[in-house]
Design a protein around this motif. Structure first.
Motif, PDB file in Angstrom:
ATOM      1  N   MET A 228      35.667   5.332  17.663  1.00  0.00           N
ATOM      2  CA  MET A 228      34.750   6.329  18.218  1.00  0.00           C
ATOM      3  C   MET A 228      35.435   7.683  18.171  1.00  0.00           C
ATOM      4  SD  MET A 228      32.337   5.952  21.531  1.00  0.00           S
ATOM      5  CE  MET A 228      33.560   6.052  22.834  1.00  0.00           C
ATOM      6  N   ALA A 229      35.154   8.421  17.087  1.00  0.00           N
ATOM      7  CA  ALA A 229      35.924   9.636  16.827  1.00  0.00           C
ATOM      8  C   ALA A 229      35.073  10.894  16.724  1.00  0.00           C
ATOM      9  CB  ALA A 229      36.731   9.471  15.542  1.00  0.00           C
ATOM     10  N   ASN A 230      33.747  10.754  16.661  1.00  0.00           N
ATOM     11  CA  ASN A 230      32.922  11.948  16.465  1.00  0.00           C
ATOM     12  C   ASN A 230      31.523  11.731  17.056  1.00  0.00           C
ATOM     13  OD1 ASN A 230      31.370  10.463  14.443  1.00  0.00           O
ATOM     14  ND2 ASN A 230      33.112  10.812  13.070  1.00  0.00           N
ATOM     15  N   ARG A 231      30.684  12.740  16.911  1.00  0.00           N
ATOM     16  CA  ARG A 231      29.351  12.712  17.512  1.00  0.00           C
ATOM     17  C   ARG A 231      28.488  11.576  16.940  1.00  0.00           C
ATOM     18  NH1 ARG A 231      26.986  16.597  20.509  1.00  0.00           N
ATOM     19  NH2 ARG A 231      24.715  16.593  20.701  1.00  0.00           N
ATOM     20  N   GLN A 232      28.581  11.341  15.634  1.00  0.00           N
ATOM     21  CA  GLN A 232      27.791  10.270  15.016  1.00  0.00           C
ATOM     22  C   GLN A 232      28.211   8.906  15.562  1.00  0.00           C
ATOM     23  OE1 GLN A 232      25.113  10.472  13.148  1.00  0.00           O
ATOM     24  NE2 GLN A 232      24.951   8.232  13.050  1.00  0.00           N
ATOM     25  N   ASP A 233      29.519   8.709  15.726  1.00  0.00           N
ATOM     26  CA  ASP A 233      29.990   7.453  16.322  1.00  0.00           C
ATOM     27  C   ASP A 233      29.395   7.266  17.716  1.00  0.00           C
ATOM     28  OD1 ASP A 233      31.523   6.995  14.097  1.00  0.00           O
ATOM     29  OD2 ASP A 233      33.391   7.675  14.998  1.00  0.00           O
ATOM     30  N   LEU A 234      29.410   8.342  18.508  1.00  0.00           N
ATOM     31  CA  LEU A 234      28.878   8.267  19.870  1.00  0.00           C
ATOM     32  C   LEU A 234      27.398   7.919  19.860  1.00  0.00           C
ATOM     33  CD1 LEU A 234      29.307   8.643  22.898  1.00  0.00           C
ATOM     34  CD2 LEU A 234      28.878  11.090  22.594  1.00  0.00           C
ATOM     35  N   LEU A 235      26.644   8.503  18.931  1.00  0.00           N
ATOM     36  CA  LEU A 235      25.217   8.210  18.814  1.00  0.00           C
ATOM     37  C   LEU A 235      24.993   6.737  18.495  1.00  0.00           C
ATOM     38  CD1 LEU A 235      22.256   9.162  18.690  1.00  0.00           C
ATOM     39  CD2 LEU A 235      22.628   9.735  16.289  1.00  0.00           C
ATOM     40  N   GLU A 236      25.784   6.196  17.575  1.00  0.00           N
ATOM     41  CA  GLU A 236      25.631   4.789  17.199  1.00  0.00           C
ATOM     42  C   GLU A 236      25.999   3.861  18.355  1.00  0.00           C
ATOM     43  OE1 GLU A 236      27.763   4.009  13.611  1.00  0.00           O
ATOM     44  OE2 GLU A 236      26.694   5.556  12.468  1.00  0.00           O
ATOM     45  N   VAL A 237      27.012   4.248  19.118  1.00  0.00           N
ATOM     46  CA  VAL A 237      27.396   3.438  20.272  1.00  0.00           C
ATOM     47  C   VAL A 237      26.295   3.447  21.328  1.00  0.00           C
ATOM     48  CG1 VAL A 237      29.007   3.327  22.228  1.00  0.00           C
ATOM     49  CG2 VAL A 237      29.876   3.635  19.915  1.00  0.00           C
ATOM     50  N   ARG A 238      25.686   4.601  21.554  1.00  0.00           N
ATOM     51  CA  ARG A 238      24.577   4.682  22.514  1.00  0.00           C
ATOM     52  C   ARG A 238      23.398   3.814  22.070  1.00  0.00           C
ATOM     53  NH1 ARG A 238      24.793  11.173  23.820  1.00  0.00           N
ATOM     54  NH2 ARG A 238      26.307  11.034  25.527  1.00  0.00           N
ATOM     55  N   GLN A 239      23.106   3.822  20.770  1.00  0.00           N
ATOM     56  CA  GLN A 239      22.027   2.977  20.255  1.00  0.00           C
ATOM     57  C   GLN A 239      22.357   1.503  20.456  1.00  0.00           C
ATOM     58  OE1 GLN A 239      21.871   4.455  16.232  1.00  0.00           O
ATOM     59  NE2 GLN A 239      20.321   6.013  16.707  1.00  0.00           N
ATOM     60  N   ALA A 240      23.620   1.143  20.244  1.00  0.00           N
ATOM     61  CA  ALA A 240      24.049  -0.246  20.432  1.00  0.00           C
ATOM     62  C   ALA A 240      23.921  -0.681  21.881  1.00  0.00           C
ATOM     63  CB  ALA A 240      25.489  -0.411  19.945  1.00  0.00           C
ATOM     64  N   SER A 241      24.127   0.257  22.817  1.00  0.00           N
ATOM     65  CA  SER A 241      24.041  -0.095  24.234  1.00  0.00           C
ATOM     66  C   SER A 241      22.628  -0.488  24.642  1.00  0.00           C
ATOM     67  CB  SER A 241      24.521   1.072  25.100  1.00  0.00           C
ATOM     68  OG  SER A 241      23.616   2.163  25.050  1.00  0.00           O
ATOM     69  N   GLU A 242      21.645  -0.114  23.827  1.00  0.00           N
ATOM     70  CA  GLU A 242      20.242  -0.441  24.109  1.00  0.00           C
ATOM     71  C   GLU A 242      19.747  -1.634  23.294  1.00  0.00           C
ATOM     72  OE1 GLU A 242      18.256   3.199  23.269  1.00  0.00           O
ATOM     73  OE2 GLU A 242      19.230   4.315  24.907  1.00  0.00           O
ATOM     74  N   ASP A 243      20.630  -2.236  22.509  1.00  0.00           N
ATOM     75  CA  ASP A 243      20.269  -3.358  21.639  1.00  0.00           C
ATOM     76  C   ASP A 243      20.444  -4.675  22.404  1.00  0.00           C
ATOM     77  OD1 ASP A 243      20.045  -5.340  19.706  1.00  0.00           O
ATOM     78  OD2 ASP A 243      21.059  -4.149  18.165  1.00  0.00           O
ATOM     79  N   ASP A 244      19.334  -5.404  22.604  1.00  0.00           N
ATOM     80  CA  ASP A 244      19.386  -6.660  23.370  1.00  0.00           C
ATOM     81  C   ASP A 244      20.153  -7.756  22.643  1.00  0.00           C
ATOM     82  OD1 ASP A 244      17.932  -5.513  25.405  1.00  0.00           O
ATOM     83  OD2 ASP A 244      15.989  -6.198  24.645  1.00  0.00           O
TER      84      ASP A 244
ATOM     85  N   GLY B 273      34.775   5.719  29.059  1.00  0.00           N
ATOM     86  CA  GLY B 273      33.398   6.173  28.875  1.00  0.00           C
ATOM     87  C   GLY B 273      32.538   5.113  28.211  1.00  0.00           C
ATOM     88  N   ALA B 274      33.114   4.410  27.227  1.00  0.00           N
ATOM     89  CA  ALA B 274      32.373   3.340  26.552  1.00  0.00           C
ATOM     90  C   ALA B 274      32.088   2.177  27.499  1.00  0.00           C
ATOM     91  CB  ALA B 274      33.159   2.855  25.337  1.00  0.00           C
ATOM     92  N   VAL B 275      33.069   1.832  28.340  1.00  0.00           N
ATOM     93  CA  VAL B 275      32.845   0.776  29.345  1.00  0.00           C
ATOM     94  C   VAL B 275      31.642   1.121  30.199  1.00  0.00           C
ATOM     95  CG1 VAL B 275      33.775  -0.319  31.419  1.00  0.00           C
ATOM     96  CG2 VAL B 275      35.245   0.014  29.431  1.00  0.00           C
ATOM     97  N   ASN B 276      31.576   2.365  30.638  1.00  0.00           N
ATOM     98  CA  ASN B 276      30.480   2.800  31.503  1.00  0.00           C
ATOM     99  C   ASN B 276      29.131   2.688  30.798  1.00  0.00           C
ATOM    100  OD1 ASN B 276      29.976   3.866  34.183  1.00  0.00           O
ATOM    101  ND2 ASN B 276      29.305   5.742  33.171  1.00  0.00           N
ATOM    102  N   MET B 277      29.098   2.922  29.482  1.00  0.00           N
ATOM    103  CA  MET B 277      27.847   2.845  28.726  1.00  0.00           C
ATOM    104  C   MET B 277      27.325   1.413  28.626  1.00  0.00           C
ATOM    105  SD  MET B 277      28.781   5.555  25.698  1.00  0.00           S
ATOM    106  CE  MET B 277      27.337   5.187  24.729  1.00  0.00           C
ATOM    107  N   PHE B 278      28.238   0.428  28.646  1.00  0.00           N
ATOM    108  CA  PHE B 278      27.851  -0.974  28.465  1.00  0.00           C
ATOM    109  C   PHE B 278      28.021  -1.784  29.754  1.00  0.00           C
ATOM    110  CE2 PHE B 278      28.758   0.471  24.185  1.00  0.00           C
ATOM    111  CZ  PHE B 278      27.762  -0.122  23.425  1.00  0.00           C
ATOM    112  N   ILE B 279      27.961  -1.111  30.887  1.00  0.00           N
ATOM    113  CA  ILE B 279      28.321  -1.745  32.148  1.00  0.00           C
ATOM    114  C   ILE B 279      27.432  -2.930  32.501  1.00  0.00           C
ATOM    115  CG2 ILE B 279      26.896  -0.341  33.689  1.00  0.00           C
ATOM    116  CD1 ILE B 279      30.610  -1.306  34.157  1.00  0.00           C
ATOM    117  N   ASN B 280      26.236  -3.001  31.938  1.00  0.00           N
ATOM    118  CA  ASN B 280      25.324  -4.120  32.223  1.00  0.00           C
ATOM    119  C   ASN B 280      25.467  -5.267  31.231  1.00  0.00           C
ATOM    120  OD1 ASN B 280      24.108  -2.846  34.494  1.00  0.00           O
ATOM    121  ND2 ASN B 280      22.868  -1.593  33.106  1.00  0.00           N
ATOM    122  N   LYS B 281      26.474  -5.188  30.369  1.00  0.00           N
ATOM    123  CA  LYS B 281      26.722  -6.257  29.404  1.00  0.00           C
ATOM    124  C   LYS B 281      28.085  -6.893  29.676  1.00  0.00           C
ATOM    125  CE  LYS B 281      23.858  -4.023  25.839  1.00  0.00           C
ATOM    126  NZ  LYS B 281      22.842  -5.050  25.521  1.00  0.00           N
TER     127      LYS B 281
END
Length: 326
Positions: free
Chosen positions: A1-17, A33-41
């Motif tokens: 996770m090194a740039n804005r595009q990586d962050l966007l893809e990670v956010r999309q993944a956090s919404e993938d069931d 920060g990534a842990v916090n994004m996936f806290i429900n998984k």
């Protein structure tokens, strides 16, 4: 996770069931920060250091964040390393192998720091053995009128008075201003930084500047530290002259050189936002303040805002007592 595009893809993944098992490698700011994004998984956080956020916080403060992560069912795998990412026949990740075990993984996020992308500059600009571009105090390379800033360069780190790797955008901005000031002639040397930074995570706001214990030990410094806790003042104190046990605690730590008593680093944490106080400590470190100067520094006092002795004063006094200077 090194740039804005990586962050966007990670956010999309956090919404993938279909993504449930997440392994995050690297427990720095991006990892937390990534842990916090996936806290429900189902999240596992891996780091080779003894505790998370080890570039910024010492154990006493980092464990407060770690306890909150554990309460949220995050699995912490500290003091271990990633050996292999395991995929299936469809070239999709299914697991990771550490030096201790194999962990199921639908997604692996790597946040393990930076290295300069400068190989294309070999035999053009002067690089050090790690590939960082060498610059002088005015951000100019070995070739006249060619300047370099940011993560491709090492940065003057005032607590050690030498250049080190610091991956912060604030540093790059200051370098950029300096470079522009010096485009026509050498006017303004780069003053260096203390590596000041902060984060909001799992209910805590925290910030640090200068050295922590891991860095001080790596440099073989003769150092000591003081760690204090203090209740936040509120307006109720003015009326009743008492501090409520419900007032948030402020956790504050300083490191200092035993030989010179010069302050080397500071860390602050609270559920209340006290992070701006780290700016005072950053200036103190840049100006080579000692624990005695900190103990008697002139911080303002008004009963409805503060105590007669600021907690930074109290930390300086505690350090003086520890060294039998008071």
């Amino acid at each position: 996770m090194a740039n804005r595009q990586d962050l966007l893809e990670v956010r999309q993944a956090s919404e993938d069931d279909n993504i449930n098992n997440i392994v995050i490698v690297g427990a720095g700011y991006n990892g937390i920060g990534a842990v916090n994004m996936f806290i429900n998984k189902n999240v596992t956080l891996i780091d080779h250091n003894n505790h998370s956020l080890s570039s910024y916080l010492d154990q006493e403060l980092a464990e407060k964040i770690e306890n909150k992560m554990k309460e949220a069912s995050v699995t912490l795998e500290m003091k271990t390393s990633l050996i292999e990412i395991i995929g299936n026949n469809e070239n999709k990740v299914i697991a990771v192998k550490t030096k201790d075990k194999i962990l199921d993984a639908d997604l692996v996020i790597i946040t393990i720091g930076i290295e300069p992308n400068t190989k294309w500059l070999e035999n053009k600009l002067l690089l050090n053995k790690e590939g960082y571009i060498e610059v002088n105090d005015y951000m100019e390379t070995n070739i006249k009128d060619i300047f370099a800033i940011g993560d491709a360069t090492l940065t003057k780190f005032n607590p050690l008075n030498k250049k080190v790797k610091i991956g912060l955008g604030t540093k790059a901005r200051r370098q950029a201003y300096c470079a522009v000031m010096n485009l026509e002639n050498e006017k303004l040397p780069f003053f260096g930084v203390q590596g000041s930074s902060g984060l909001n995570g799992f209910g805590y706001k925290f910030a640090s500047t200068g050295l922590n214990e891991k860095q001080a030990q790596r440099e073989n410094l003769n150092y000591n530290s003081v760690y204090i806790k203090e209740r936040k003042l509120d307006n109720n104190f003015v009326v009743k002259n008492t501090l409520s046990k419900n007032n948030p605690l402020i956790y504050f730590k300083i490191l200092y050189n035993i030989d010179t008593y010069q302050i080397l680093g500071a860390q602050i944490m609270s559920t209340n936002d006290e992070t701006n106080n780290i700016n005072a400590m950053s200036i103190a470190i840049q100006n080579k303040y000692t624990i005695t100067q900190l103990a008697f520094a002139d911080f303002f006092f008004q009963p409805e805002f503060s105590k007669p002795l600021n907690f930074m004063n109290r930390a300086g006094i505690a350090a003086m007592k520890k060294e039998k200077l008071l």
